[in-house]
Design a protein around this motif. Structure first.
Motif, PDB file in Angstrom:
ATOM      1  N   GLN A  21       0.860  -1.184   0.000  1.00  0.00           N
ATOM      2  CA  GLN A  21       0.000   0.000   0.000  1.00  0.00           C
ATOM      3  C   GLN A  21       0.900   1.239   0.000  1.00  0.00           C
ATOM      4  O   GLN A  21       2.016   1.214   0.477  1.00  0.00           O
ATOM      5  CB  GLN A  21      -0.907   0.005   1.228  1.00  0.00           C
ATOM      6  N   GLY A  22       0.384   2.339  -0.539  1.00  0.00           N
ATOM      7  CA  GLY A  22       1.119   3.589  -0.484  1.00  0.00           C
ATOM      8  C   GLY A  22       2.049   3.849  -1.656  1.00  0.00           C
ATOM      9  O   GLY A  22       2.779   4.848  -1.665  1.00  0.00           O
ATOM     10  N   TYR A  23       2.040   2.995  -2.665  1.00  0.00           N
ATOM     11  CA  TYR A  23       2.894   3.211  -3.830  1.00  0.00           C
ATOM     12  C   TYR A  23       2.083   3.808  -4.980  1.00  0.00           C
ATOM     13  O   TYR A  23       0.882   3.554  -5.129  1.00  0.00           O
ATOM     14  CB  TYR A  23       3.543   1.904  -4.282  1.00  0.00           C
ATOM     15  N   ASP A  24       2.750   4.593  -5.790  1.00  0.00           N
ATOM     16  CA  ASP A  24       2.133   5.204  -6.964  1.00  0.00           C
ATOM     17  C   ASP A  24       2.388   4.276  -8.152  1.00  0.00           C
ATOM     18  O   ASP A  24       3.434   4.327  -8.789  1.00  0.00           O
ATOM     19  CB  ASP A  24       2.749   6.591  -7.211  1.00  0.00           C
ATOM     20  N   TRP A  25       1.427   3.420  -8.437  1.00  0.00           N
ATOM     21  CA  TRP A  25       1.636   2.381  -9.444  1.00  0.00           C
ATOM     22  C   TRP A  25       1.732   2.934 -10.853  1.00  0.00           C
ATOM     23  O   TRP A  25       2.347   2.309 -11.723  1.00  0.00           O
ATOM     24  CB  TRP A  25       0.540   1.328  -9.333  1.00  0.00           C
ATOM     25  N   ALA A  26       1.149   4.089 -11.089  1.00  0.00           N
ATOM     26  CA  ALA A  26       1.244   4.688 -12.424  1.00  0.00           C
ATOM     27  C   ALA A  26       2.672   5.102 -12.748  1.00  0.00           C
ATOM     28  O   ALA A  26       3.027   5.263 -13.924  1.00  0.00           O
ATOM     29  CB  ALA A  26       0.321   5.906 -12.518  1.00  0.00           C
ATOM     30  N   ARG A  27       3.505   5.279 -11.716  1.00  0.00           N
ATOM     31  CA  ARG A  27       4.903   5.672 -11.919  1.00  0.00           C
ATOM     32  C   ARG A  27       5.882   4.569 -11.506  1.00  0.00           C
ATOM     33  O   ARG A  27       7.068   4.836 -11.336  1.00  0.00           O
ATOM     34  CB  ARG A  27       5.204   6.950 -11.124  1.00  0.00           C
ATOM     35  N   SER A  28       5.389   3.348 -11.377  1.00  0.00           N
ATOM     36  CA  SER A  28       6.238   2.255 -10.877  1.00  0.00           C
ATOM     37  C   SER A  28       6.408   1.154 -11.911  1.00  0.00           C
ATOM     38  O   SER A  28       5.471   0.781 -12.605  1.00  0.00           O
ATOM     39  CB  SER A  28       5.625   1.663  -9.602  1.00  0.00           C
ATOM     40  N   LYS A  29       7.642   0.624 -11.974  1.00  0.00           N
ATOM     41  CA  LYS A  29       7.959  -0.445 -12.915  1.00  0.00           C
ATOM     42  C   LYS A  29       8.226  -1.787 -12.231  1.00  0.00           C
ATOM     43  O   LYS A  29       8.147  -2.837 -12.864  1.00  0.00           O
ATOM     44  CB  LYS A  29       9.191  -0.072 -13.747  1.00  0.00           C
ATOM     45  N   ALA A  30       8.570  -1.762 -10.950  1.00  0.00           N
ATOM     46  CA  ALA A  30       8.902  -3.011 -10.250  1.00  0.00           C
ATOM     47  C   ALA A  30       8.657  -2.838  -8.762  1.00  0.00           C
ATOM     48  O   ALA A  30       8.662  -1.720  -8.238  1.00  0.00           O
ATOM     49  CB  ALA A  30      10.356  -3.397 -10.515  1.00  0.00           C
ATOM     50  N   TYR A  31       8.456  -3.961  -8.069  1.00  0.00           N
ATOM     51  CA  TYR A  31       8.222  -3.936  -6.626  1.00  0.00           C
ATOM     52  C   TYR A  31       8.668  -5.260  -6.035  1.00  0.00           C
ATOM     53  O   TYR A  31       8.878  -6.250  -6.754  1.00  0.00           O
ATOM     54  CB  TYR A  31       6.739  -3.699  -6.315  1.00  0.00           C
ATOM     55  N   SER A  32       8.815  -5.290  -4.715  1.00  0.00           N
ATOM     56  CA  SER A  32       9.224  -6.516  -4.031  1.00  0.00           C
ATOM     57  C   SER A  32       8.274  -6.826  -2.894  1.00  0.00           C
ATOM     58  O   SER A  32       7.838  -5.941  -2.163  1.00  0.00           O
ATOM     59  CB  SER A  32      10.649  -6.365  -3.484  1.00  0.00           C
ATOM     60  N   ILE A  33       7.947  -8.084  -2.757  1.00  0.00           N
ATOM     61  CA  ILE A  33       7.158  -8.582  -1.640  1.00  0.00           C
ATOM     62  C   ILE A  33       7.669  -9.985  -1.338  1.00  0.00           C
ATOM     63  O   ILE A  33       8.004 -10.740  -2.257  1.00  0.00           O
ATOM     64  CB  ILE A  33       5.640  -8.602  -1.964  1.00  0.00           C
ATOM     65  N   GLY A  34       7.785 -10.327  -0.073  1.00  0.00           N
ATOM     66  CA  GLY A  34       8.297 -11.641   0.266  1.00  0.00           C
ATOM     67  C   GLY A  34       9.805 -11.659   0.430  1.00  0.00           C
ATOM     68  O   GLY A  34      10.466 -10.622   0.430  1.00  0.00           O
ATOM     69  N   LEU A  35      10.351 -12.858   0.559  1.00  0.00           N
ATOM     70  CA  LEU A  35      11.763 -13.023   0.904  1.00  0.00           C
ATOM     71  C   LEU A  35      12.636 -13.119  -0.342  1.00  0.00           C
ATOM     72  O   LEU A  35      13.013 -14.210  -0.787  1.00  0.00           O
ATOM     73  CB  LEU A  35      11.925 -14.271   1.770  1.00  0.00           C
ATOM     74  N   GLY A  36      12.944 -11.961  -0.912  1.00  0.00           N
ATOM     75  CA  GLY A  36      13.877 -11.936  -2.034  1.00  0.00           C
ATOM     76  C   GLY A  36      13.248 -11.978  -3.408  1.00  0.00           C
ATOM     77  O   GLY A  36      13.938 -12.215  -4.398  1.00  0.00           O
ATOM     78  N   SER A  37      11.954 -11.756  -3.506  1.00  0.00           N
ATOM     79  CA  SER A  37      11.266 -11.804  -4.799  1.00  0.00           C
ATOM     80  C   SER A  37      11.000 -10.403  -5.336  1.00  0.00           C
ATOM     81  O   SER A  37      10.535  -9.528  -4.607  1.00  0.00           O
ATOM     82  CB  SER A  37       9.935 -12.553  -4.666  1.00  0.00           C
TER      83      SER A  37
ATOM     84  N   SER B 123       7.638  -7.426   3.959  1.00  0.00           N
ATOM     85  CA  SER B 123       6.209  -7.131   4.064  1.00  0.00           C
ATOM     86  C   SER B 123       5.764  -6.095   3.035  1.00  0.00           C
ATOM     87  O   SER B 123       4.593  -5.719   3.005  1.00  0.00           O
ATOM     88  CB  SER B 123       5.875  -6.625   5.465  1.00  0.00           C
ATOM     89  N   GLY B 124       6.697  -5.619   2.212  1.00  0.00           N
ATOM     90  CA  GLY B 124       6.339  -4.693   1.150  1.00  0.00           C
ATOM     91  C   GLY B 124       6.633  -3.233   1.427  1.00  0.00           C
ATOM     92  O   GLY B 124       6.376  -2.390   0.578  1.00  0.00           O
ATOM     93  N   VAL B 125       7.174  -2.907   2.601  1.00  0.00           N
ATOM     94  CA  VAL B 125       7.461  -1.506   2.903  1.00  0.00           C
ATOM     95  C   VAL B 125       8.801  -1.108   2.313  1.00  0.00           C
ATOM     96  O   VAL B 125       9.561  -1.942   1.821  1.00  0.00           O
ATOM     97  CB  VAL B 125       7.461  -1.244   4.431  1.00  0.00           C
ATOM     98  N   ALA B 126       9.095   0.198   2.381  1.00  0.00           N
ATOM     99  CA  ALA B 126      10.384   0.731   1.947  1.00  0.00           C
ATOM    100  C   ALA B 126      10.922   1.614   3.063  1.00  0.00           C
ATOM    101  O   ALA B 126      10.405   2.709   3.309  1.00  0.00           O
ATOM    102  CB  ALA B 126      10.241   1.530   0.654  1.00  0.00           C
TER     103      ALA B 126
END
Length: 295
Positions: A131-147, A226-229
């Motif tokens: 939650q809290g990310y601007d997906w229109a300006r995002s190309k990649a993301y991480s969730i989980g252990l090393g993915s 958990s998906g945070v930065a």
């Protein structure tokens, strides 16, 4: 079939019926848990290592394996002449000294954007579960252990990356990650980065686009999983969960295997276990099973 004493653990003896079975599978989790929670007592480089802790718990991992050796010995005493025993672990262990905040790195390198924050050099996100990310300006993301997953059009709900750019973007991110080094030591934190080409099977669609293969001492931070930065790319691991394997490079994190019978394969794999058991029992092996018999 009668009653006999049953003393495998060495802790308690109780009376149980003699069960007739062709296959018995027993899972022991103690060796895993002690590695996770006591590793810092045996690693002088770990930020939580102390001389006092080492004196008291420095042999905890080894002591657990010694007790398991006793258990295996008791099992071997009860085997019949034609019984097959296989003992295996599905992974090894590494020290977890420092966490890598994957989403923070993606933000700093222009691949992920935070809602309401435009400066990639300082942006961060404390809200978990992507939650809290601007997906229109995002190309990649991480969730989980090393993915790491790409924000692909037609796959993600708010995808931005067209299919024609997927391969190139994967190669670009992989190349940059392999150059990432620890600012304190100069060591590369990854020994390999695996792409989707590494996977086969029915569940490949759910596989990450990139899977991190950490070198000794490094893992994805718990918060990043958990998906945070977080604000910083690196963070010391001050948690007693100090040993890890979840995102370690598979090439350097193999488990062990031994048997009471000689094996014909020099490099047994997990997928060989089921095939070996079925063939030894004279059972048909399903056509979609991978692996080969080791015996």
């Amino acid at each position: 079939d009668g009653i006999r004493d049953y003393d495998v653990t060495g802790v308690q003896t109780c009376a149980l019926p003699i069960w007739k079975f062709e296959l018995l599978i027993s899972v022991w989790t103690g060796t895993d848990r002690v590695g996770h929670l006591f590793w810092h007592h045996r690693d002088e480089k770990h930020p939580m290592y102390t001389e006092e802790g080492h004196a008291q718990y420095g042999e905890a991992v080894e002591d657990t394996y010694r007790r398991m050796d006793v258990t295996v010995g008791k099992v071997m005493e009860r085997l019949n002449e034609d019984d097959l025993l296989m003992v295996m672990s599905d992974h090894g262990f590494h020290s977890f000294r420092k966490g890598f905040n994957v989403n923070t790195w993606l933000i700093r390198n222009g691949y992920l954007s935070v809602t309401g924050q435009t400066d990639a050099a300082t942006a961060y996100n404390s809200t978990p579960y992507l939650q809290g990310y601007d997906w229109a300006r995002s190309k990649a993301y991480s969730i989980g252990l090393g993915s790491i997953f790409l924000n692909i059009k037609g796959r993600e709900g708010k995808g931005t990356v067209p299919q024609s750019e997927v391969k190139g973007l994967i190669e670009e991110i992989r190349a940059k990650l392999l150059e990432v080094s620890d600012p304190d030591t100069g060591e590369n934190i990854f020994s390999e980065i695996y792409t989707r080409d590494y996977y086969t099977g029915k569940a490949t669609k759910g596989a990450p686009d990139l899977q991190l293969g950490y070198a000794e001492g490094y893992q994805t931070s718990k918060r990043s999983a958990s998906g945070v930065a977080q604000k910083e790319v690196f963070s010391l691991n001050s948690d007693k969960w100090s040993g890890e394997h979840a995102a370690s490079d598979v090439a350097t994190t193999s488990g062990i295997f031994f048997s009471n019978r000689p094996v014909k394969k020099s490099d047994p794999h997990l997928v060989d276990i089921g095939v070996s058991a079925l063939e030894y029992l004279g059972k048909p092996v399903p056509s979609d099973f991978e692996g080969q018999s080791m015996f």
